[in-house]
Design a protein around this motif. Sequence first.
Motif, short mmCIF file in Angstrom:
data_model
loop_
_atom_site.label_atom_id
_atom_site.label_comp_id
_atom_site.label_asym_id
_atom_site.label_seq_id
_atom_site.Cartn_x
_atom_site.Cartn_y
_atom_site.Cartn_z
N ILE A 134 0.84 -1.21 0.00
CA ILE A 134 0.00 0.00 0.00
C ILE A 134 0.87 1.25 0.00
CG2 ILE A 134 -1.72 1.31 1.31
CD1 ILE A 134 -2.81 -1.36 2.33
N LEU A 164 -5.06 -5.89 0.89
CA LEU A 164 -5.04 -4.47 0.59
C LEU A 164 -6.33 -3.79 1.03
CD1 LEU A 164 -3.51 -4.47 -3.04
CD2 LEU A 164 -2.34 -3.98 -0.89
N LEU A 187 -9.49 1.41 -4.42
CA LEU A 187 -8.98 1.49 -3.06
C LEU A 187 -9.70 2.63 -2.33
CD1 LEU A 187 -5.10 0.99 -3.24
CD2 LEU A 187 -6.76 -0.45 -2.06
#
Length: 358
Positions: A134, A164, A187
């Motif tokens: 990340i 993640l 994300l």
Amino acid sequence: NKNIPGYLPENKIKEASPVCQRCFKIKNYGAYVPVSLTDADYKKEVTTILKNMDIVIVVVDVIDFEGSFDAELISLIKKKKVILAVNKIDLVPGRKHPAEITNWLNGRLFLAGITPADIVIMSTKTKYGVNGVIRKLRYFLPKGGNVAVIGATNVGKSSLINGLFGKNTVTVSKYPGTTLKTVKFQLPKTQTFIHDTPGIIPKGRISDMVCESCNLKIVPSTEISRKTFKLPYDRVFMFGGLVWMRILTDYETAPIFTAYAAKEVQFHETNVDKVEALLKEKTGNFLTPPCDDYFSREWKVETYEIEEHEEMVFKGLGWITVKRGPLKVEVHLPKDAEIIIRDAFVEPKRVSMEQDYD
């Protein structure tokens, strides 16, 4: 359409996080649901996706590096900005430091002509190093972008994506080919989009030449087993019934080597005249894996000489490290299986001429 992979019952479409029937069976019952997609289908899908990616995360299995980072995968990532995510560090024997693994990897990558933007040593099982991925994405893509996660089957791509996101976003299983098409995720709190791609099936892996049950035994999920052997001329060493090799070294001091493989792979030594009977009578019970249909393949015989501090790798199975050599062997294995000779990943301790092994 119930006959097409990805089928979702109509009454499930409006659920918050719908899961196709195939993935539901894999996740909840551990069922293996085979599909008709070929290796060429997977490669076509991955090649198309990579055209528009800013970064490619290449997930490899440190235990089966040659089986998960082969020439076909390398050809896909040439001229791409690559983060190499090296998974399964928790299974490495000997408690090697991540810096040692990175140094060894850099040597292998140099030979392959690959210079990654960065390397992350990790374990999706223990979550070690996942946050490092990340951080790398934030560094390389401060304003966001598109990231493809690619790799061979069984290396932990889907497990990394779940790490993640901190939740079970995609289906994870040990069966090869679980992911069939590229799936896109964003994300949280970023403009970064993660593209989970189907797993590529490299050529030459023994784990891909067996049934689903044997595949689960060959691909390690816990720390791999190791055992050291000192075998004289004409003695035979066997990785279960998958591969066997006859010792051709004819010196007064017998060669010494250590074998590494999943715990379910039975190491066995015997006389050359007993091999045929063992394979015929003991395969599937004492000599495991494989099952009987493995032997319907065409086999080959190859001769190798491995020096001290070198390793002979059987893609998709395991390897041997020569502690005292040279070790000359006649190897019997399926015609499509591949062998790699490399510098030692697990550096052997110095062996004195008087030292002996069981």
